[in-house]
Write a protein that holds these residues in place. Structure first.
Motif, PDB file in Angstrom:
ATOM      1  N   PHE A   1      42.685   2.001  18.494  1.00  0.00           N
ATOM      2  CA  PHE A   1      43.660   1.062  17.906  1.00  0.00           C
ATOM      3  C   PHE A   1      42.996  -0.266  17.591  1.00  0.00           C
ATOM      4  O   PHE A   1      43.156  -0.824  16.496  1.00  0.00           O
ATOM      5  CB  PHE A   1      44.824   0.859  18.882  1.00  0.00           C
ATOM      6  CG  PHE A   1      45.723  -0.307  18.530  1.00  0.00           C
ATOM      7  CD1 PHE A   1      46.718  -0.167  17.591  1.00  0.00           C
ATOM      8  CD2 PHE A   1      45.548  -1.544  19.153  1.00  0.00           C
ATOM      9  CE1 PHE A   1      47.546  -1.249  17.260  1.00  0.00           C
ATOM     10  CE2 PHE A   1      46.362  -2.623  18.831  1.00  0.00           C
ATOM     11  CZ  PHE A   1      47.359  -2.470  17.883  1.00  0.00           C
ATOM     12  N   TRP A   2      42.246  -0.804  18.557  1.00  0.00           N
ATOM     13  CA  TRP A   2      41.583  -2.097  18.350  1.00  0.00           C
ATOM     14  C   TRP A   2      40.543  -2.005  17.246  1.00  0.00           C
ATOM     15  O   TRP A   2      40.398  -2.934  16.438  1.00  0.00           O
ATOM     16  CB  TRP A   2      40.932  -2.580  19.647  1.00  0.00           C
ATOM     17  CG  TRP A   2      41.895  -2.924  20.740  1.00  0.00           C
ATOM     18  CD1 TRP A   2      42.047  -2.296  21.944  1.00  0.00           C
ATOM     19  CD2 TRP A   2      42.856  -3.988  20.743  1.00  0.00           C
ATOM     20  NE1 TRP A   2      43.035  -2.887  22.693  1.00  0.00           N
ATOM     21  CE2 TRP A   2      43.549  -3.927  21.979  1.00  0.00           C
ATOM     22  CE3 TRP A   2      43.204  -4.975  19.818  1.00  0.00           C
ATOM     23  CZ2 TRP A   2      44.562  -4.839  22.312  1.00  0.00           C
ATOM     24  CZ3 TRP A   2      44.209  -5.873  20.159  1.00  0.00           C
ATOM     25  CH2 TRP A   2      44.875  -5.805  21.379  1.00  0.00           C
ATOM     26  N   LYS A   3      39.829  -0.898  17.170  1.00  0.00           N
ATOM     27  CA  LYS A   3      38.832  -0.734  16.104  1.00  0.00           C
ATOM     28  C   LYS A   3      39.501  -0.686  14.730  1.00  0.00           C
ATOM     29  O   LYS A   3      39.022  -1.292  13.765  1.00  0.00           O
ATOM     30  CB  LYS A   3      37.999   0.521  16.350  1.00  0.00           C
ATOM     31  CG  LYS A   3      37.012   0.386  17.495  1.00  0.00           C
ATOM     32  CD  LYS A   3      36.193   1.657  17.691  1.00  0.00           C
ATOM     33  CE  LYS A   3      35.182   1.489  18.822  1.00  0.00           C
ATOM     34  NZ  LYS A   3      34.390   2.722  19.043  1.00  0.00           N
ATOM     35  N   ARG A   4      40.606   0.058  14.641  1.00  0.00           N
ATOM     36  CA  ARG A   4      41.303   0.159  13.345  1.00  0.00           C
ATOM     37  C   ARG A   4      41.832  -1.206  12.898  1.00  0.00           C
ATOM     38  O   ARG A   4      41.663  -1.600  11.728  1.00  0.00           O
ATOM     39  CB  ARG A   4      42.468   1.149  13.450  1.00  0.00           C
ATOM     40  CG  ARG A   4      43.360   1.153  12.204  1.00  0.00           C
ATOM     41  CD  ARG A   4      44.442   2.196  12.271  1.00  0.00           C
ATOM     42  NE  ARG A   4      45.409   1.963  13.331  1.00  0.00           N
ATOM     43  CZ  ARG A   4      46.418   1.088  13.252  1.00  0.00           C
ATOM     44  NH1 ARG A   4      46.574   0.332  12.175  1.00  0.00           N
ATOM     45  NH2 ARG A   4      47.270   0.966  14.261  1.00  0.00           N
ATOM     46  N   THR A   5      42.472  -1.913  13.819  1.00  0.00           N
ATOM     47  CA  THR A   5      43.128  -3.161  13.432  1.00  0.00           C
ATOM     48  C   THR A   5      42.153  -4.325  13.278  1.00  0.00           C
ATOM     49  O   THR A   5      42.261  -5.109  12.321  1.00  0.00           O
ATOM     50  CB  THR A   5      44.204  -3.541  14.471  1.00  0.00           C
ATOM     51  OG1 THR A   5      43.613  -3.591  15.778  1.00  0.00           O
ATOM     52  CG2 THR A   5      45.337  -2.526  14.457  1.00  0.00           C
TER      53      THR A   5
END
Length: 338
Positions: A268-272
């Motif tokens: 999630f953190w990588k995508r956002t």
């Protein structure tokens, strides 16, 4: 309850720092007059852009610290006023530059200067303010104070570049991030506090103690700001809640949540943040993950740790009445998110 630093009492004082305000009020009146006089230019856009930010309700905590540490050191003269104005010009210049780098739309509850005059004007007016700051430093006639503030200007620039390198990089460690904070935020706090005892010709031990106070206070200040970005009140922050998230900034709460999270949460953190693919509902999800892993509380605990070190640095001055307002500032900065 969140209590932002610019919340004011019925008397207009900044809540929680009344003793500091009282200590430096005469000097700050002169600092404000200096600031207004030094933003003048035959180029009409320069005072327009500069005064848009300067008159937008900033706290002026850094110049107040310069005046307070000069008073703590028994200084008499007008050098502290000029150095305090220089510190505020340096800070304002970095804000103008930061908003361009970050693509920020709001600053102190108003449209950022770049939104009104463009990126080019914001950068160049920031450069003008830096030039004016150094002119005032030279007028004070202290080579050591000039060296300290010049060093700070270089370190701030390094910190900004470090932050740029860390942006959108979820591999950023806590040590990496604290190095950024020491550069881009705490260095100016440290220099603002150190120059007071320097121009008062106080012993090296007192100069070092004042610098340590400012450095640790600055780190605590930034860490609380990082926490408030995800948990503050928008009207009081002067910017949108979650701006750091939208801009892809890796701040300490994110570093901690990423390290403590599952593979899905890290994705999630990588995508956002790394890829910038932010969808509706992602900010509430980010806040939920931060809460799940205690990242906000852990960030605030670290802020209190640095606040304690700032207090310890003032132990050298404990017999002086001017030390108490500076101690009160530490307590207030670290209590803003409670």
């Amino acid at each position: 309850m969140v209590v932002p630093l610019d919340e004011r009492s019925e008397t207009g004082e900044i809540a929680g720092v009344g003793p500091l305000v009282e200590l430096v009020t005469p000097g700050m009146e002169r600092v404000n007059a200096f600031i207004l006089s030094r933003t003048g230019s035959d180029v009409a856009m320069i005072p327009e852009v500069a005064n848009h930010l300067i008159n937008s309700g900033g706290k002026r905590l850094r110049p107040m610290l310069t005046l307070a540490t000069a008073a703590l050191s028994g200084y008499s003269g007008d050098g502290d006023v000029k150095l305090a104005a220089s510190v505020e010009f340096m800070h304002t210049a970095t804000l103008l530059h930061d908003d361009v780098v970050d693509g920020s739309e709001m600053r102190r509850g108003k449209l950022a200067a770049r939104m009104l005059w463009g990126n080019e004007a914001s950068v160049l007016v920031g450069d003008f303010l830096l030039g004016q700051a150094f002119k005032m430093m030279v007028e004070v006639g202290s080579l050591e104070a000039l060296r300290i503030l010049a060093d700070a200007a270089a370190v701030i620039a390094e910190g900004e570049v470090m932050q740029l390198a860390a942006a959108k990089n979820t591999a950023t460690t806590e040590d990496d991030y604290l190095a950024v904070v020491r550069g881009k935020t705490a260095a100016l706090f440290a220099a603002a506090c150190e120059v007071g005892p320097v121009i008062a010709n106080r012993p090296k031990a007192e100069q070092a103690a004042a610098r340590s106070y400012g450095m640790n206070l600055g780190i605590a200040f930034q860490l609380v700001d990082d926490a408030l970005d995800y948990g503050g009140r928008e009207a009081k922050l002067g910017k949108k809640v979650g701006d750091d998230f939208r801009e892809g900034k890796i701040t300490l709460p994110v570093v901690l949540a990423y390290r403590r999270g599952s593979e899905d949460e890290r994705a999630f953190w990588k995508r956002t943040l790394e890829e910038g693919k932010i969808e509706d509902g992602d900010l509430p999800e980010a806040i939920r993950l931060l809460a799940k892993h205690g990242a906000i509380d852990a960030t605030l605990e670290r802020a209190r740790h640095y606040g304690a070190m700032a207090r310890d640095a003032l132990a050298l001055f404990q017999d002086r009445p001017q030390a108490k307002p500076l101690l009160d500032v530490v307590g207030f900065v670290t209590a803003r998110a409670h």
